[in-house]
Write an enzyme that holds these catalytic residues in place. Sequence first.
Site, mmCIF file in Angstrom:
data_model
loop_
_atom_site.group_PDB
_atom_site.id
_atom_site.type_symbol
_atom_site.label_atom_id
_atom_site.label_comp_id
_atom_site.label_asym_id
_atom_site.label_seq_id
_atom_site.Cartn_x
_atom_site.Cartn_y
_atom_site.Cartn_z
ATOM 1 C CG HIS B 515 55.117 19.482 12.986
ATOM 2 N ND1 HIS B 515 55.504 19.487 11.966
ATOM 3 C CD2 HIS B 515 54.114 20.077 13.361
ATOM 4 C CE1 HIS B 515 54.274 19.386 11.557
ATOM 5 N NE2 HIS B 515 53.436 19.867 12.620
ATOM 6 C CG ASN B 516 58.725 22.893 18.168
ATOM 7 O OD1 ASN B 516 57.306 23.916 18.520
ATOM 8 N ND2 ASN B 516 59.824 24.032 17.917
#
Lengths: 204, 588
Positions: B515-516
């Site tokens: 979840h960048n």
Amino acid sequence: MAPRPVASRTFSYFTAPEIAFIDAAVSRLIPADELGPGAKEAGVTFFIDRQLAGSFGRAETWYMQGPWKEGTPEQGYQLKLTPAQLYRVGIQGIDDYCQRTFDKKTFAELGAGDQDKVLQGLEKGEIELAGAPAKEFFAILWQNTNEGFFADPIYGGNHDFAGWKLIGFPGPRYNYVNEIEQYGKPYTQPTVGLMGRNASTRRG
Amino acid sequence: MATKLKSVDVVLVGFGWTASILAKELTDAGLQVLAIERGKFRDTVPDFATTHIQDELRYAARGGLFEDLARETLTFRNSLDQEALPMRHLGSFNPASGVGGAGIHWNGQTWRFLPTDFTIRSHTEARYGKNFIPVDMTIQDWGVTYDDLEPYYDKFEYLCGISGQAGNVQGKIQTGGNPFEGPRARGYPLPPLKRSYATVLFDKAAKDVGLKSFPCAAANTSQPYKNPYGVQMGQCTYCGFCEWFACGNYSKSSPQTTILPALLPKDNFSYRTLCDVTRVNLDSTGKRATGVTYVDVQGREFEQPAELVILCAFAQHNAHLLLLSGIGEPYNPKTNEGVTGRNYAYQITSSVDVFLDEDVNPFMGAGALGQAIDEFNGDNFDHGPLGFIGGGYIALWTTGGRPILQQHGAPEGTPKWGGGWKKSMHENYLKSVSVATHGSVMSYRDSYLDLDPTYRDVYGNPLLRLTFDFHDNEYKMSKFETDKAALIAKAMKPRSVKVNYREGHYSILPYETTHNTGGAAMGSDPKTSVVNRYLQSWDVSNVFVMGSSVFPQNHGYNPTGTVGALAYWAADAIKTKYLKNPGPLVQA
């Protein structure tokens, strides 16, 4: 696209002294006991040999360009060595250390108690090895041992589903639609692998 | 010398979730669309055959569906006083390569952000005062509201066939759903997945400590489903090989299972694979894109002209391309000026391992088969006495029990190897689960992306450099969440628990989440955002940027639901506003 199981048990990468080291080391990491076979019996040495002879050993999907600097622990692996090179250099360094420390005996020639002491020293980074950091070597050895014990038998380890039977994992099955709501009921179907029920004993 | 090709209406960089959505919507509007993907073509048949896809070594341990870092990686450091070094193999996050992108190997956990998430700065200032926000925390309002996006969340959920229980339908709280969620026009298209035993135990424990648990919304279809594009999906069979694997059963929502069958036959759509886009080309004014440059599998360079350029690569890759192409002033953390690369964020997670005294068959599961509570997410609770901003959901997920990498820990004091470890594996595998916290990460002055000064990719371009660490705010919040998780875990009446607080610096290994976010933040102010509320570049009006790249900070939920909603929202803006009158949609 389908998997191709290893056809024979001919070692491609490890030399004889390296095989002796790995056999001895993985026998301490996951020993044979009353619960069942250990890593050596499960074929983990052969599994690691196959991995190091292939794309993992050559770090084919890793970024291996320089410059190479010592980073913080948070920056991860920063060695110039591929996994295959790390094993070669690491095993040599450990046997050299053992021969200096334990009256000319290699790791494989030590008793179990001393072998455990050496492994703990490597794990903590307390042993200085020439050519490779001990901690990094131990980490990859444990990672590959765990993988070899629990991967599908097509890769040469987990012989006779030793790893899966130890824990109760029934193998890659595709359908639990009915079973998932049978709370508390043990799952009793025989263990299977990607190549079927007799996967690990099949030849070719 | 690059070979110049015939122009197209729209070129899409990448061919994953957002490119597939944009391609379908814009070809439906009559445009000629080309997607350029660095990886190879993949499809359910033959690549994800059920007979071989459940190969944990090949796909999970060796990343068979993931990026090849030998071609390109990023460099990483915690803080500005360090030298960034390459991420030499994957660890903390697993981006994909190939048609379908990470949309093939995700778990399918699908959420909406809260209404207050979209106005986090103004809301926090109003409720807690301006001084509640630390000076170096650069959170901002999104420029869109939850109400703006609601119809598009709905569209993505019905595209995917999300299996869930609504919590708030048109303002009426629904039994069994998440009572904290924003209002939705209608329920989910499919009912929740069957409950695994461990999720039933969690639900009971949560109730016992006064919390309202609900089944998590899943992009794993609980029933056969035909979506609005006419694409047919199957029914999840709980095989426990979701995350990091592809689904051979047509029951995990992905571009392949929801869009491509309707998209690929279209005459006005084409795609190229094994082609790396290296630049967005600008004209001499720097205000208009003329197309993109890419390198094909043979190493030949091509210039692909286009009227509209849409960046649909994974998260940080979009920011990288913007920086290489000179779009937007690069962010400088020392002066706090510039926009491209600022406001990188992530997720802060922790867990409590639970060792039960009965078998829960962990190998039966699905990627989004979970039970959660949301009391401690967003601003659902009073932060005043707590002194931090943000929160997250707490959930028990039964995604599988894959033996190499899903060992669910060992009780306190278990040796790390040897006979004692082996005994613990034997005694605990069938009886172990984890209660996980999934926390927000705010944006900060010193969490950002720029170009590395030393390391290069195979084309000689500078790698992207990531500077990121967790801050006091996140550690404080995470400890609060972990204590709540431990409360529920203990109420499950296990033999023992092991509480794993989030401690120490952020590390590039081991795996945490993919979840960048950030680097091309959206917003209302061109001084602090790269794109406007329609995901259109402020600087180059025929460039749009998709994905979690545009999140101004990351909230306490998995990002894909919001990524899909924003893609539909942007597609709508392009179709109904931009095409009629190309140019800036928002006056700076």
